[in-house]
Design a protein around this motif. Structure first.
Motif, PDB file in Angstrom:
ATOM      1  N   ASP A 179     -28.011  60.532 100.459  1.00 50.12           N
ATOM      2  CA  ASP A 179     -26.788  61.186 101.466  1.00 50.12           C
ATOM      3  C   ASP A 179     -27.275  62.648 101.729  1.00 50.12           C
ATOM      4  OD1 ASP A 179     -24.423  61.432 101.432  1.00 50.12           O
ATOM      5  OD2 ASP A 179     -23.967  62.438  98.984  1.00 50.12           O
ATOM      6  N   VAL A 180     -26.713  62.160 103.360  1.00 51.56           N
ATOM      7  CA  VAL A 180     -26.693  63.877 104.131  1.00 51.56           C
ATOM      8  C   VAL A 180     -25.280  63.030 104.981  1.00 51.56           C
ATOM      9  CG1 VAL A 180     -28.265  63.932 105.903  1.00 51.56           C
ATOM     10  CG2 VAL A 180     -29.293  62.532 104.462  1.00 51.56           C
ATOM     11  N   MET A 181     -25.466  64.846 104.666  1.00 50.37           N
ATOM     12  CA  MET A 181     -24.217  65.741 105.221  1.00 50.37           C
ATOM     13  C   MET A 181     -24.400  65.252 106.985  1.00 50.37           C
ATOM     14  SD  MET A 181     -23.367  69.246 103.302  1.00 50.37           S
ATOM     15  CE  MET A 181     -22.859  69.991 104.016  1.00 50.37           C
ATOM     16  N   LYS A 182     -23.338  65.488 107.583  1.00 48.91           N
ATOM     17  CA  LYS A 182     -23.769  65.251 109.320  1.00 48.91           C
ATOM     18  C   LYS A 182     -23.939  67.122 109.374  1.00 48.91           C
ATOM     19  CE  LYS A 182     -20.152  62.180 110.394  1.00 48.91           C
ATOM     20  NZ  LYS A 182     -18.784  61.876 110.728  1.00 48.91           N
ATOM     21  N   ARG A 183     -23.567  68.237 109.154  1.00 45.84           N
ATOM     22  CA  ARG A 183     -23.603  69.240 109.034  1.00 45.84           C
ATOM     23  C   ARG A 183     -24.445  69.892 108.001  1.00 45.84           C
ATOM     24  NH1 ARG A 183     -19.029  68.712 111.509  1.00 45.84           N
ATOM     25  NH2 ARG A 183     -18.876  68.741 113.620  1.00 45.84           N
ATOM     26  N   GLY A 184     -25.347  71.121 108.353  1.00 51.38           N
ATOM     27  CA  GLY A 184     -26.140  71.788 107.224  1.00 51.38           C
ATOM     28  C   GLY A 184     -24.977  72.224 106.556  1.00 51.38           C
ATOM     29  N   PRO A 185     -25.002  73.001 105.806  1.00 54.88           N
ATOM     30  CA  PRO A 185     -24.535  74.245 104.361  1.00 54.88           C
ATOM     31  C   PRO A 185     -24.224  75.479 104.857  1.00 54.88           C
ATOM     32  CG  PRO A 185     -26.411  73.830 103.274  1.00 54.88           C
ATOM     33  CD  PRO A 185     -26.281  72.503 104.668  1.00 54.88           C
ATOM     34  N   ARG A 186     -23.054  75.705 104.787  1.00 54.52           N
ATOM     35  CA  ARG A 186     -22.383  77.032 105.844  1.00 54.52           C
ATOM     36  C   ARG A 186     -23.271  78.592 105.668  1.00 54.52           C
ATOM     37  NH1 ARG A 186     -16.303  76.660 105.554  1.00 54.52           N
ATOM     38  NH2 ARG A 186     -15.407  74.671 106.892  1.00 54.52           N
ATOM     39  N   GLU A 187     -23.515  77.809 104.270  1.00 53.89           N
ATOM     40  CA  GLU A 187     -24.323  79.313 103.424  1.00 53.89           C
ATOM     41  C   GLU A 187     -25.511  79.487 103.416  1.00 53.89           C
ATOM     42  OE1 GLU A 187     -24.102  76.261 100.004  1.00 53.89           O
ATOM     43  OE2 GLU A 187     -23.347  76.393 101.772  1.00 53.89           O
ATOM     44  N   TYR A 188     -26.293  78.625 104.524  1.00 58.86           N
ATOM     45  CA  TYR A 188     -27.798  78.311 105.248  1.00 58.86           C
ATOM     46  C   TYR A 188     -27.863  78.378 106.761  1.00 58.86           C
ATOM     47  CZ  TYR A 188     -29.197  77.936 100.563  1.00 58.86           C
ATOM     48  OH  TYR A 188     -29.854  77.276  99.385  1.00 58.86           O
ATOM     49  N   PRO A 189     -28.384  79.349 107.659  1.00 59.60           N
ATOM     50  CA  PRO A 189     -28.626  79.600 109.001  1.00 59.60           C
ATOM     51  C   PRO A 189     -29.143  77.852 110.130  1.00 59.60           C
ATOM     52  CG  PRO A 189     -30.219  80.313 108.212  1.00 59.60           C
ATOM     53  CD  PRO A 189     -29.856  80.243 107.268  1.00 59.60           C
ATOM     54  N   PRO A 190     -28.193  77.555 111.255  1.00 60.53           N
ATOM     55  CA  PRO A 190     -28.588  76.163 111.233  1.00 60.53           C
ATOM     56  C   PRO A 190     -30.485  76.132 111.736  1.00 60.53           C
ATOM     57  CG  PRO A 190     -27.092  77.903 112.791  1.00 60.53           C
ATOM     58  CD  PRO A 190     -26.973  78.282 112.064  1.00 60.53           C
ATOM     59  N   ASP A 191     -30.308  77.488 111.704  1.00 62.48           N
ATOM     60  CA  ASP A 191     -32.188  77.200 112.515  1.00 62.48           C
ATOM     61  C   ASP A 191     -33.245  77.384 111.129  1.00 62.48           C
ATOM     62  OD1 ASP A 191     -31.581  80.136 111.908  1.00 62.48           O
ATOM     63  OD2 ASP A 191     -32.676  80.187 113.987  1.00 62.48           O
ATOM     64  N   HIS A 192     -32.786  76.881 110.457  1.00 62.71           N
ATOM     65  CA  HIS A 192     -33.500  77.345 109.257  1.00 62.71           C
ATOM     66  C   HIS A 192     -34.847  76.392 109.166  1.00 62.71           C
ATOM     67  CE1 HIS A 192     -34.997  76.684 104.875  1.00 62.71           C
ATOM     68  NE2 HIS A 192     -34.372  77.806 104.451  1.00 62.71           N
ATOM     69  N   PRO A 193     -36.243  76.996 108.945  1.00 64.66           N
ATOM     70  CA  PRO A 193     -37.441  75.726 109.354  1.00 64.66           C
ATOM     71  C   PRO A 193     -37.229  74.816 108.210  1.00 64.66           C
ATOM     72  CG  PRO A 193     -37.948  77.732 107.614  1.00 64.66           C
ATOM     73  CD  PRO A 193     -36.159  78.202 108.209  1.00 64.66           C
ATOM     74  N   ARG A 194     -36.527  74.315 107.388  1.00 64.46           N
ATOM     75  CA  ARG A 194     -36.372  72.973 106.770  1.00 64.46           C
ATOM     76  C   ARG A 194     -34.373  72.854 106.862  1.00 64.46           C
ATOM     77  NH1 ARG A 194     -39.802  76.129 104.324  1.00 64.46           N
ATOM     78  NH2 ARG A 194     -38.410  76.643 103.236  1.00 64.46           N
ATOM     79  N   ALA A 195     -33.651  73.462 108.077  1.00 67.64           N
ATOM     80  CA  ALA A 195     -32.539  72.722 107.625  1.00 67.64           C
ATOM     81  C   ALA A 195     -32.067  71.569 107.740  1.00 67.64           C
ATOM     82  CB  ALA A 195     -32.068  73.191 109.128  1.00 67.64           C
ATOM     83  N   GLU A 196     -32.995  70.681 108.097  1.00 67.78           N
ATOM     84  CA  GLU A 196     -32.729  69.201 107.752  1.00 67.78           C
ATOM     85  C   GLU A 196     -33.049  68.166 106.174  1.00 67.78           C
ATOM     86  OE1 GLU A 196     -32.125  66.448 110.078  1.00 67.78           O
ATOM     87  OE2 GLU A 196     -31.545  67.720 111.079  1.00 67.78           O
ATOM     88  N   LEU A 197     -33.734  68.774 105.631  1.00 67.53           N
ATOM     89  CA  LEU A 197     -33.471  69.389 104.007  1.00 67.53           C
ATOM     90  C   LEU A 197     -32.751  69.399 103.182  1.00 67.53           C
ATOM     91  CD1 LEU A 197     -37.257  69.172 103.135  1.00 67.53           C
ATOM     92  CD2 LEU A 197     -35.785  66.464 102.886  1.00 67.53           C
ATOM     93  N   LEU A 198     -31.639  70.739 103.810  1.00 70.11           N
ATOM     94  CA  LEU A 198     -30.475  70.900 103.540  1.00 70.11           C
ATOM     95  C   LEU A 198     -29.729  70.773 103.432  1.00 70.11           C
ATOM     96  CD1 LEU A 198     -31.684  74.847 104.581  1.00 70.11           C
ATOM     97  CD2 LEU A 198     -31.580  73.891 102.460  1.00 70.11           C
ATOM     98  N   ARG A 199     -29.784  69.109 104.194  1.00 66.28           N
ATOM     99  CA  ARG A 199     -28.265  68.652 104.790  1.00 66.28           C
ATOM    100  C   ARG A 199     -28.105  67.093 103.205  1.00 66.28           C
ATOM    101  NH1 ARG A 199     -29.335  65.561 109.521  1.00 66.28           N
ATOM    102  NH2 ARG A 199     -27.422  64.829 109.375  1.00 66.28           N
ATOM    103  N   TYR A 200     -29.138  67.468 102.976  1.00 67.80           N
ATOM    104  CA  TYR A 200     -30.058  65.974 101.712  1.00 67.80           C
ATOM    105  C   TYR A 200     -28.191  66.050 100.476  1.00 67.80           C
ATOM    106  CZ  TYR A 200     -32.884  63.260 104.127  1.00 67.80           C
ATOM    107  OH  TYR A 200     -33.530  61.978 105.446  1.00 67.80           O
TER     108      TYR A 200
END
Length: 215
Positions: A142-163
């Motif tokens: 289940d993957v969000m369209k955008r990353g969670p607000r509490e993490y920067p969009p350029d986080h090195p694992r931004a894609e995984l943070l959407r799960y």
């Protein structure tokens, strides 16, 4: 200890073929006994052999038939390893599929997952584990369209943070292994391939139980 599982007979596929589409109640009841004997019973035997081979797989359930036709057409089972972390099996006309899954998270588990992904050591380890999975695995969730607000969009694992869940699935090969006792070893092989991922999830997504008030 002799194994219980000897394979799904080819007649199991005949039963599932008769249950395709939207089978009526009468059709389902006509094939209930054959489905129990030819489709569900072998799954029970397979899971029992897995538990004999590795005590970690002893907490399992094999689904019964429900009202939804899907559950008559697909025989499912789960091996519970931790809260919402499991090995799932599904036998149907497409063969036998095995998955390692963290899904249907409890409150707080997604936060725990993201915290571990964001942390350099544990997050980098998850990336390594996913990269090391054999190419036969399909990784979904289940993957969000955008990353969670509490993490920067350029986080090195931004894609995984959407799960908000994580599932790795692959079929058992060769396909005809499901008709022999070899399927037990094939499933054990897949479980071994998933071991690092499931161990990581069991370690990092568990929410501590609340402390009881002292009396």
């Amino acid at each position: 200890m002799p194994r219980r599982f000897t394979g799904w007979p080819v007649q199991a596929l005949d039963v599932l073929l008769k249950l395709e589409g939207v089978p009526t109640t009468q059709v389902r009841e006509r094939h209930r006994a054959d489905r129990e004997r030819l489709v569900r019973a072998p799954m029970v035997a397979l899971l029992s052999d897995l538990a004999d081979a590795d005590p970690r797989y002893a907490d399992f359930s094999v689904w019964h038939f429900a009202k939804d036709p899907f559950w008559w057409q697909h025989q499912g089972a789960v091996v519970r390893l931790a809260r919402n972390v499991e090995i799932g099996l599904r036998f149907d006309l497409d063969g036998l599929h095995v998955k390692g899954a963290w899904h249907y998270p409890d409150p707080g588990q997604v936060r725990q997952f993201r915290s571990a992904v964001a942390e350099d050591t544990s997050g980098a380890r998850l990336v390594e584990i996913l990269a090391a999975l054999p190419e036969q695995f399909e990784v979904t969730g289940d993957v969000m369209k955008r990353g969670p607000r509490e993490y920067p969009p350029d986080h090195p694992r931004a894609e995984l943070l959407r799960y908000r869940s994580l599932v790795a699935t692959r079929p058992v090969w060769p396909e005809d292994a499901v008709h022999t006792a070899d399927a037990v070893d094939q499933v054990l092989t897949v479980a071994h391939e998933l071991d690092d991922l499931l161990s990581w999830l069991a370690r990092h997504v568990q929410v501590p139980a609340p402390r009881r008030a002292s009396t």
